[in-house]
Design a protein around this motif. Structure first.
Motif, mmCIF file in Angstrom:
data_model
loop_
_atom_site.group_PDB
_atom_site.id
_atom_site.type_symbol
_atom_site.label_atom_id
_atom_site.label_comp_id
_atom_site.label_asym_id
_atom_site.label_seq_id
_atom_site.Cartn_x
_atom_site.Cartn_y
_atom_site.Cartn_z
ATOM 1 N N VAL A 1 0.893 -1.207 -0.177
ATOM 2 C CA VAL A 1 -0.205 -0.116 -0.014
ATOM 3 C C VAL A 1 0.946 1.055 -0.059
ATOM 4 O O VAL A 1 1.854 1.253 1.111
ATOM 5 N N MET B 1 3.676 4.230 3.364
ATOM 6 C CA MET B 1 2.865 4.619 3.957
ATOM 7 C C MET B 1 3.244 4.598 5.483
ATOM 8 O O MET B 1 4.259 4.087 5.782
ATOM 9 N N PRO B 2 2.468 5.644 6.490
ATOM 10 C CA PRO B 2 3.049 5.268 7.750
ATOM 11 C C PRO B 2 2.973 4.089 8.394
ATOM 12 O O PRO B 2 2.001 3.205 7.879
ATOM 13 N N PHE C 1 -8.466 -4.524 2.547
ATOM 14 C CA PHE C 1 -8.124 -3.070 2.024
ATOM 15 C C PHE C 1 -9.248 -2.521 1.252
ATOM 16 O O PHE C 1 -10.255 -3.508 0.743
ATOM 17 N N GLY C 2 -9.342 -1.299 0.868
ATOM 18 C CA GLY C 2 -10.373 -0.580 0.327
ATOM 19 C C GLY C 2 -11.554 -0.029 0.752
ATOM 20 O O GLY C 2 -12.613 0.307 0.183
ATOM 21 N N GLU C 3 -11.317 -0.358 2.233
ATOM 22 C CA GLU C 3 -12.776 0.173 3.083
ATOM 23 C C GLU C 3 -12.677 1.559 3.183
ATOM 24 O O GLU C 3 -13.932 2.319 3.348
ATOM 25 N N ASN D 1 -7.154 6.329 -1.133
ATOM 26 C CA ASN D 1 -6.195 7.325 -0.552
ATOM 27 C C ASN D 1 -4.708 6.716 -0.780
ATOM 28 O O ASN D 1 -3.856 7.212 -0.312
ATOM 29 N N VAL E 1 -2.703 0.223 -4.371
ATOM 30 C CA VAL E 1 -2.480 -1.065 -3.842
ATOM 31 C C VAL E 1 -1.980 -2.237 -4.979
ATOM 32 O O VAL E 1 -2.839 -2.190 -6.037
ATOM 33 N N ARG F 1 -5.899 3.515 10.694
ATOM 34 C CA ARG F 1 -5.213 3.796 9.602
ATOM 35 C C ARG F 1 -5.413 5.287 9.247
ATOM 36 O O ARG F 1 -4.530 5.962 8.963
ATOM 37 N N SER G 1 -3.224 7.245 11.736
ATOM 38 C CA SER G 1 -1.567 7.137 11.237
ATOM 39 C C SER G 1 -1.591 7.812 9.982
ATOM 40 O O SER G 1 -0.497 8.366 9.857
ATOM 41 N N ASN G 2 -2.318 8.095 9.177
ATOM 42 C CA ASN G 2 -2.163 8.562 7.935
ATOM 43 C C ASN G 2 -1.946 10.002 8.263
ATOM 44 O O ASN G 2 -1.279 10.958 7.648
HETATM 45 P P1 CMP Z 1 -9.007 3.132 0.333
HETATM 46 O O1 CMP Z 1 -8.876 4.438 0.587
HETATM 47 O O2 CMP Z 1 -10.168 2.747 -0.253
HETATM 48 O O3 CMP Z 1 -7.966 2.519 -1.075
HETATM 49 C C1 CMP Z 1 -6.698 2.313 -0.255
HETATM 50 C C2 CMP Z 1 -6.488 1.757 0.876
HETATM 51 O O4 CMP Z 1 -5.107 1.309 1.295
HETATM 52 C C3 CMP Z 1 -7.308 2.379 1.917
HETATM 53 O O5 CMP Z 1 -8.671 2.160 1.632
HETATM 54 C C4 CMP Z 1 -7.116 1.292 3.102
HETATM 55 O O6 CMP Z 1 -7.618 -0.086 2.880
HETATM 56 C C5 CMP Z 1 -5.396 1.031 2.835
HETATM 57 N N1 CMP Z 1 -4.759 1.776 3.777
HETATM 58 C C6 CMP Z 1 -4.671 3.024 3.555
HETATM 59 N N2 CMP Z 1 -3.688 3.778 4.905
HETATM 60 C C7 CMP Z 1 -3.212 2.479 5.276
HETATM 61 C C8 CMP Z 1 -2.326 2.337 6.313
HETATM 62 N N3 CMP Z 1 -1.790 3.309 6.837
HETATM 63 N N4 CMP Z 1 -2.078 1.077 6.705
HETATM 64 C C9 CMP Z 1 -2.682 0.069 6.013
HETATM 65 N N5 CMP Z 1 -3.559 0.011 5.021
HETATM 66 C C10 CMP Z 1 -3.836 1.609 4.681
#
Ligand code: CMP
Length: 166
Positions: A68, A83-84, A101-103, A113, A116, A153, A156-157
């Motif tokens: 990711v 990613m963080p 992922f993708g939620e 955001n 993947v 997530r 952390s982001n």
């Molecule tokens: P979505 O924004 O739909 O698509 C990108 C995906 O990356 C996001 O959903 C999360 O499922 C995953 N993602 C985003 N930030 C993180 C993180 N810090 N750690 C793990 N997964 C993440």
């Protein structure tokens, strides 16, 4: 006519129930959704979606791993930005079996955001947005696991955005 047999449904359900996120699933309550979960096979280094895409589906990794990451603007020499929570600043975040992922795009109604991409051959369950919403709203245990991880997530982001120089 349905193309999914009773046998297929029982098999899919048994596989899904081994995934902690889906442990609460039962055939009676979720028959319609279970019928619509698809198992997708992706080759190594395949981009499942890109940062900025519209969110149309939710994914759970059955087998394999994905990274990711943020894509840097074209013209910059490094292809990805971490990613963080990644092990090193140059490394993307890695997700493996049973991770999802993708939620975030589906819950926030915002674009993806991060990008993947598979690190190896992967088997991934895919649920379309409408089915994801229906399943989560009728399965409290699943909703709470997903929202806990979503908030982790998100936090952390946003922490890493504050820390990175503008
Ligand atoms: P979505 O924004 O739909 O698509 C990108 C995906 O990356 C996001 O959903 C999360 O499922 C995953 N993602 C985003 N930030 C993180 C993180 N810090 N750690 C793990 N997964 C993440």
């Amino acid at each position: 006519m349905s193309v999914v047999s009773q046998n297929d449904i029982s098999t899919i359900l048994a596989i899904l129930q081994q995934i902690p996120l889906m442990a609460e699933l039962n055939e009676q309550d979720h028959l319609e959704v279970i019928k619509r979960i698809s198992l997708e096979y992706f080759p190594a280094e395949y981009a499942v979606f890109h940062e900025g895409d519209a969110g149309d589906a939710f994914y759970i990794i059955k087998k394999g791993s994905v990274k990711v990451f943020h894509e840097l603007p074209a013209g910059q020499d490094t292809a990805t930005m971490a990613m963080p929570g990644s092990a090193s600043p140059k490394e993307a975040k890695t997700l493996g079996s049973n991770d999802f992922f993708g939620e975030m795009a589906l819950i926030s109604e915002k674009p993806r955001n991060a990008t993947v991409q598979t690190l190896e051959e992967c088997e991934v369950f895919k649920l379309r947005k409408e089915d994801f919403i229906q399943l989560v709203s009728s399965t409290p245990g699943m909703a709470s696991r997903i929202s806990d991880e979503f908030l982790k997530r998100l936090k952390s982001n946003s922490r890493s955005q504050e820390e990175s120089p503008s």
